[in-house]
Write a protein that holds these residues in place. Structure first.
Motif, PDB file in Angstrom:
ATOM      1  N   ARG A   1     -21.910  -4.112  32.734  1.00 53.87           N
ATOM      2  CA  ARG A   1     -21.205  -4.827  31.819  1.00 53.87           C
ATOM      3  C   ARG A   1     -21.828  -4.796  30.261  1.00 53.87           C
ATOM      4  N   GLU A   2     -23.094  -4.964  30.356  1.00 51.27           N
ATOM      5  CA  GLU A   2     -23.806  -5.012  29.063  1.00 51.27           C
ATOM      6  C   GLU A   2     -24.099  -3.701  28.754  1.00 51.27           C
ATOM      7  N   MET A   3     -24.410  -2.435  29.464  1.00 47.64           N
ATOM      8  CA  MET A   3     -24.429  -1.050  29.158  1.00 47.64           C
ATOM      9  C   MET A   3     -23.210  -0.692  28.461  1.00 47.64           C
ATOM     10  N   LEU A   4     -21.914  -0.814  29.224  1.00 50.01           N
ATOM     11  CA  LEU A   4     -20.612  -0.558  28.785  1.00 50.01           C
ATOM     12  C   LEU A   4     -20.348  -1.139  27.123  1.00 50.01           C
ATOM     13  N   ALA A   5     -20.472  -2.383  27.108  1.00 53.41           N
ATOM     14  CA  ALA A   5     -20.371  -3.042  25.819  1.00 53.41           C
ATOM     15  C   ALA A   5     -21.274  -2.383  24.849  1.00 53.41           C
ATOM     16  N   LYS A   6     -22.645  -1.813  25.242  1.00 48.73           N
ATOM     17  CA  LYS A   6     -23.481  -1.197  23.997  1.00 48.73           C
ATOM     18  C   LYS A   6     -22.776   0.007  23.923  1.00 48.73           C
ATOM     19  N   LEU A   7     -22.238   0.900  24.829  1.00 46.71           N
ATOM     20  CA  LEU A   7     -21.457   2.164  24.377  1.00 46.71           C
ATOM     21  C   LEU A   7     -20.419   1.751  23.375  1.00 46.71           C
ATOM     22  N   LEU A   8     -19.467   0.907  23.710  1.00 45.71           N
ATOM     23  CA  LEU A   8     -18.295   0.277  22.954  1.00 45.71           C
ATOM     24  C   LEU A   8     -18.933  -0.032  21.426  1.00 45.71           C
ATOM     25  N   SER A   9     -19.961  -0.510  21.392  1.00 49.32           N
ATOM     26  CA  SER A   9     -20.465  -1.085  19.956  1.00 49.32           C
ATOM     27  C   SER A   9     -20.889   0.180  18.913  1.00 49.32           C
ATOM     28  N   TYR A  10     -20.695   1.329  19.469  1.00 49.65           N
ATOM     29  CA  TYR A  10     -21.197   2.647  18.559  1.00 49.65           C
ATOM     30  C   TYR A  10     -19.943   2.856  17.889  1.00 49.65           C
TER      31      TYR A  10
ATOM     32  N   LEU B   1     -13.361  -3.125  27.299  1.00 49.79           N
ATOM     33  CA  LEU B   1     -13.906  -2.950  28.559  1.00 49.79           C
ATOM     34  C   LEU B   1     -12.785  -3.038  29.333  1.00 49.79           C
ATOM     35  N   VAL B   2     -11.669  -3.785  29.133  1.00 51.90           N
ATOM     36  CA  VAL B   2     -10.475  -3.416  30.134  1.00 51.90           C
ATOM     37  C   VAL B   2      -9.972  -2.127  30.156  1.00 51.90           C
ATOM     38  N   LYS B   3      -9.919  -1.354  28.949  1.00 49.74           N
ATOM     39  CA  LYS B   3      -9.484  -0.095  28.745  1.00 49.74           C
ATOM     40  C   LYS B   3     -10.331   0.743  29.685  1.00 49.74           C
ATOM     41  N   ILE B   4     -11.706   0.605  29.645  1.00 46.41           N
ATOM     42  CA  ILE B   4     -12.536   1.504  30.216  1.00 46.41           C
ATOM     43  C   ILE B   4     -12.159   1.316  31.831  1.00 46.41           C
ATOM     44  N   SER B   5     -11.993   0.160  32.462  1.00 48.79           N
ATOM     45  CA  SER B   5     -11.713   0.023  33.638  1.00 48.79           C
ATOM     46  C   SER B   5     -10.172   0.637  34.079  1.00 48.79           C
ATOM     47  N   LEU B   6      -9.351   0.718  33.207  1.00 49.87           N
ATOM     48  CA  LEU B   6      -8.206   1.205  33.212  1.00 49.87           C
ATOM     49  C   LEU B   6      -8.183   2.756  33.569  1.00 49.87           C
ATOM     50  N   VAL B   7      -8.697   3.307  32.638  1.00 48.74           N
ATOM     51  CA  VAL B   7      -9.210   4.723  32.614  1.00 48.74           C
ATOM     52  C   VAL B   7      -9.888   5.068  34.039  1.00 48.74           C
ATOM     53  N   ALA B   8     -10.817   4.139  34.347  1.00 52.47           N
ATOM     54  CA  ALA B   8     -11.518   4.411  35.735  1.00 52.47           C
ATOM     55  C   ALA B   8     -10.838   4.326  36.751  1.00 52.47           C
ATOM     56  N   MET B   9      -9.770   3.696  36.913  1.00 48.38           N
ATOM     57  CA  MET B   9      -8.837   3.570  37.797  1.00 48.38           C
ATOM     58  C   MET B   9      -7.985   4.521  38.232  1.00 48.38           C
ATOM     59  N   TRP B  10      -7.754   5.544  37.190  1.00 50.52           N
ATOM     60  CA  TRP B  10      -6.938   6.863  37.772  1.00 50.52           C
ATOM     61  C   TRP B  10      -7.499   7.533  38.698  1.00 50.52           C
TER      62      TRP B  10
ATOM     63  N   ILE C   1     -14.915   6.726  22.962  1.00 49.65           N
ATOM     64  CA  ILE C   1     -15.979   7.048  24.039  1.00 49.65           C
ATOM     65  C   ILE C   1     -15.325   6.462  25.383  1.00 49.65           C
ATOM     66  N   HIS C   2     -14.181   5.971  25.496  1.00 47.79           N
ATOM     67  CA  HIS C   2     -13.645   5.081  26.908  1.00 47.79           C
ATOM     68  C   HIS C   2     -13.726   6.052  28.036  1.00 47.79           C
ATOM     69  N   HIS C   3     -13.024   7.232  27.634  1.00 47.62           N
ATOM     70  CA  HIS C   3     -13.065   8.208  28.949  1.00 47.62           C
ATOM     71  C   HIS C   3     -14.588   8.534  29.537  1.00 47.62           C
ATOM     72  N   MET C   4     -15.396   8.676  28.611  1.00 49.07           N
ATOM     73  CA  MET C   4     -16.807   9.048  29.167  1.00 49.07           C
ATOM     74  C   MET C   4     -17.406   7.922  29.793  1.00 49.07           C
ATOM     75  N   ALA C   5     -17.081   6.778  29.076  1.00 46.04           N
ATOM     76  CA  ALA C   5     -17.590   5.504  29.695  1.00 46.04           C
ATOM     77  C   ALA C   5     -17.146   5.071  31.225  1.00 46.04           C
ATOM     78  N   ALA C   6     -15.702   5.537  31.062  1.00 47.74           N
ATOM     79  CA  ALA C   6     -15.124   5.240  32.518  1.00 47.74           C
ATOM     80  C   ALA C   6     -15.999   6.187  33.616  1.00 47.74           C
ATOM     81  N   ASP C   7     -16.141   7.598  33.220  1.00 47.82           N
ATOM     82  CA  ASP C   7     -16.868   8.664  33.966  1.00 47.82           C
ATOM     83  C   ASP C   7     -18.300   7.898  34.584  1.00 47.82           C
TER      84      ASP C   7
END
Length: 397
Positions: A173-182, A216-225, A186-192
């Motif tokens: 979670r902390e790693m994903l939050a850091k990616l979003l902080s930029y 983070l919710v959006k990243i999870s939704l994208v990852a669920m595809w 990047i949501h699709h890459m973060a999901a991958d």
């Protein structure tokens, strides 16, 4: 004038010198690279028997060890690279044995020390190898390095290494939050990257769906595809009403792709959402759901101000049998503006496929549409729909 000429000559000589130095440097790099490749091939052949030993004992109750004798740094890199290659291929006990071999051989410890190197290339190589070795003990150092690294390719390499190595969901979670902080798209890459984790991805995505951070919710939704999501449908049902536009749009796409039993008022609500992404997702899904009762809504959506909504509505109408195709013909004949152009374009696409159908069911379905088409536009087969309409238009914009 003479002084200016001399300066011009000096400038030319300096440029020629720089070019020559660059060419020499490139040749040196090429020679060094070729020498390293030859060493890799030589050491791979030298340790062929050792690699056979490792493969043959991956499933045995023995502790894997390095070859006897002193190994050069190049030899250690060859063995480490081969272990990382197998780590990607194997699962379960075989992978755990290889991971333990990397620790016992000191590969993990060496690369953790390399994270503090002043040379950026050494740090990048160490990050990549630590991720390949699933070095959970290196995650705190990787997080620290990511926190002091500006956004760029190295950030993605570090994030992927953390995802592969972490054994705690909070670290992911902390790693994903850091990616979003930029603040990047990047949501699709973060999901991958999220899907690289060794943790239970379904459990992790369920936690992220309930996270207060919409990103983070959006990243999870994208990852669920592409994932099996029946258990998530109740959560998706809640997120469809989210106030965040991006979250609501992704939730609608997933919710509709799960083939739920939609009520008429739910369909109407989605097709009249104030965000075009939601309307477009709903319009696209109604065709694959074979929701014939939604034909009036799709017909109205042909007049939508957004091209994506209009185009998806026309595609869905084309998938809803004769009734849907007849609705397109009516819009093409009596409609106005964008609705008429969208319907004309979709009909043109359908009728241009005459003779391309091989299966009997497809031929029968096309012939039924051909009868509807002839009823609306006449039997003048030499004329295309654009001629019947008598107008031009950009049907693909």
């Amino acid at each position: 004038m003479f002084s200016n000429l001399e300066m011009a000559y000096v400038f030319i000589y300096v440029c020629l010198g720089l070019i020559a130095a660059g060419i020499i440097l490139l040749f040196q790099m090429k020679i060094k690279h070729n020498a390293e490749q030859r060493d890799m091939e030589r050491f791979t052949k030298k340790h062929h028997d050792y690699f056979m030993y490792v493969q043959s004992h991956l499933h045995d109750d023995v502790t894997l060890e390095l070859p006897p004798g002193k190994l050069t740094s190049a030899e250690r890199r060859v063995i480490q690279a081969k272990c990382m290659e197998w780590i990607e291929q194997f699962k379960g006990d075989a992978r755990e044995k290889l991971l333990q071999l990397c620790r016992d051989a000191g590969f993990v410890e060496e690369d953790i020390r390399a994270l503090s190197s002043l040379r950026k290339d050494r740090r990048i190589e160490a990050v990549y190898r630590l991720g390949g070795m699933r070095a959970e003990e290196a995650v705190p150092q990787l997080q620290e390095l990511m926190n002091r690294t500006k956004y760029g390719p190295m950030t993605i390499i570090i994030a992927r290494a953390i995802a592969k190595s972490a054994l705690q969901s909070q670290q992911i979670r902390e790693m994903l939050a850091k990616l979003l902080s930029y603040d990047k798209a990047i949501h699709h890459m973060a999901a991958d990257i999220l899907l690289e984790t060794r943790l239970d991805s379904a459990s992790l995505m369920r936690k992220l769906l309930d996270d207060p951070d919409p990103g983070l919710v959006k990243i999870s939704l994208v990852a669920m595809w592409g994932q099996a999501i029946p258990a998530f449908v109740p959560t998706l049902d809640r997120l469809v009403g989210s106030e965040e536009k991006d979250v609501r749009a992704e939730a609608v796409k997933l919710y509709l792709s799960s083939n739920p039993s939609l009520k008429d008022d739910t369909i109407a609500q989605l097709m009249n959402d104030h965000e075009w992404e939601v309307r477009a997702a709903a319009a696209k899904a109604l065709g694959s759901l074979h929701a014939a009762g939604s034909i009036p809504l799709l017909a109205s959506a042909l007049k939508d101000e957004n091209w994506h909504v209009r185009n998806n509505s026309a595609e869905s109408l084309a998938m809803l049998g004769e009734q849907g195709f007849e609705t397109l013909c009516q819009a093409a004949l009596t409609g106005e503006g964008p609705a008429r152009e969208t319907a004309l374009y979709r009909i043109e696409q359908i009728m241009s496929k005459e003779g391309e159908h091989e299966q009997v069911e497809q031929m029968v379905a096309f012939n039924k549409r051909k009868l509807v088409y002839d009823r609306y536009f006449g039997l003048q087969t030499s004329k295309r729909i654009g001629t019947v309409a008598g107008v031009g238009g950009d049907y693909t914009a």
